[in-house]
Design an enzyme around this catalytic site. Structure first.
Site: not given
Ligand code: FAD
Length: 422
Positions: A252, A255-256
């Site tokens: 993701c 997200c990261d």
């Protein structure tokens, strides 16, 4: 749950005893999701643990002092000492129970859990999955005044909530952040009145009986079920992938990617997701190497042109990863050149894998008729082979999986159901 303010903290929390504190905020969907779980747990554990809540925005100084940065955050105390990991975000009931074991001990928690009474909730329609497909079905059913519950193992939003930017959803002139689009969809359906049971464990589903057991305690009995469980990222299935998932390997970018400012990253994949997400990661990382098994990318031309023009992105076509390893702080990718069969070593800071999706069907244990790729077969009205069970969105057999096609499916199933039981 009793509400306290900062000045009470010393007496109510630190003075002694067993205490659970919920730092909550308003207009906070994960806080709304956790509230009923805490209420039922307070009924079970309330004699032995004090359940308290504190409004984070109104007690910011205390929250900062304690290092509480998001809502909800649950803190667990025993005699004034914080005794277990903090829980934040879409917290599940089972996670709270797990942490309570640090406060009361494993055996006492198990004893108390055995005393809980199973409950039954009767609804007209239960929707499994609150992505675009499920949320749209929920909206239409709610507007038709059909008693509907939306159940999700995570917070609402589905795959859109972790998509960086969405540019092909009609009605918005400029690209929209995926999390905003999914937030708006979710709030629209919630505001209509659909009941949400999210961030729950879906323990068992009996499609014949139309029963869904959640958190091993509450049975939802429905006249109709809509399956909208979508897809999850495919794993490559090579050594090191499971071991370093979440610790060097991510699925993701939204997200990261932020953790890779001025760092080097390897992206595995060559389809639309891989190429678009690589472009997004390039806002943070200094260098991105895309490893793709074919000699050409599969992404659409616009995405390809953008990636080729991006000076931070380079390509290793006709290469396949064979293993992921760690060397100190660095990740190591062993890559095979499919033409020369040579094994090459890439040292990098992080790895992102985007090699397609697989349907989320494990919970249904072979109850449904699937196509040759493992997706649920449906008819024109989105009915499955099991009577009164519908399926919509990416989890179904179809050629094109997009937000627009998922919401179209949700619309169709909801209208079909409304005609039957409305
Ligand atoms: C990286 C990426 C980028 C994308 N970009 C775009 C784009 O720009 N434009 C576009 O149109 N489409 C895009 N897509 C595709 C789009 O996200 C999907 O088509 C769409 O989200 C499908 O909606 P859905 O409701 O079928 O499923 P999902 O969005 O997958 O939602 C499924 C929901 O079901 C829940 N769930 C799973 N298992 C269970 C269970 N057992 N019980 C209960 N709930 C469960 C999940 O937690 C999830 O919330 C992208 C997809 C990805 C992965």
């Amino acid at each position: 749950m009793k509400e306290i303010v900062a000045v009470d903290y010393e007496n109510e929390v630190l003075a002694g005893g067993n205490v659970l504190v919920d730092f909550y905020s308003t207009e906070c969907p994960p806080c709304e999701a956790i509230a009923p779980k805490l209420e039922t747990l307070e009924k079970l554990f309330g004699k032995e643990i004090k359940f308290l809540k504190i409004f984070r925005q109104g007690n910011r100084e205390l929250a900062d002092k304690l290092g509480v940065k998001s809502s909800p955050t649950l803190l667990f105390y025993q005699d004034g000492e914080e005794v277990s990991a903090r829980l934040t975000g879409g917290v599940k009931r089972s996670e709270i129970v797990r942490e309570l074991k640090h406060v009361l001990g494993k055996e006492r928690v198990s004893e108390i859990m055995k005393t809980q009474q199973p409950t039954v909730t009767n609804v007209d329609v239960a929707i499994l999955g609150a992505g675009p497909g499920g949320l749209t079905a929920g909206l239409y059913l709610c507007q038709a005044r059909i008693n509907t519950v939306l159940v999700d193992i995570a917070l609402p939003g589905g795959n859109v909530s972790t998509t960086h930017m969405v540019s092909n959803y009609p009605g918005f002139i400029d690209p929209q952040p995926g999390y905003m689009l999914s937030h708006n969809m979710s709030e629209q359906t919630k505001r209509c009145g659909t009941t949400y049971k999210v961030a729950v464990d879906v323990t068992h589903v009996d499609l014949q009986k139309k029963e869904i057991l959640i958190d091993a305690q509450e049975t939802i009995r429905a006249k109709r079920i809509i399956i909208a469980t979508g897809t999850s990222p495919n794993r490559i299935g090579i050594p090191g992938e499971l071991e370093f998932k979440g610790n060097g390997i991510s699925y993701c970018a939204t997200c990261d990617a932020k953790y890779f400012v001025d760092k080097e990253v390897v992206v595995i994949g060559g389809g639309n997701s891989a190429i678009e997400e690589a472009d997004f990661i390039s806002k943070f990382a200094s260098k991105i190497t895309i490893v793709h098994q074919f000699d050409q990318l599969q992404a659409n031309k616009t995405a390809q042109e953008k990636a080729f023009a991006n000076p931070k992105i380079s390509f290793m076509l006709s290469h396949e990863p064979r293993a992921f390893k760690k060397a100190g702080e660095k990740m190591v990718v062993e890559v095979e050149d499919l033409k020369s069969k040579e094994l090459k070593i890439l040292n990098t800071d992080g790895i992102f894998v985007f090699i397609g999706q697989k349907p989320n069907l494990e919970i249904f244990e072979n109850q449904l008729e699937l196509d040759q790729w493992g997706y649920i077969k449906t008819d024109e009205d989105k009915r499955t082979n099991i009577s009164d069970v519908f399926a919509v969105g990416d989890v179904t057999s179809k050629k094109y999986r997009q937000i627009t096609t998922a919401i179209a499916d949700g619309t169709i199933a909801a209208i079909a159901i409304t005609r039957e039981i409305g």
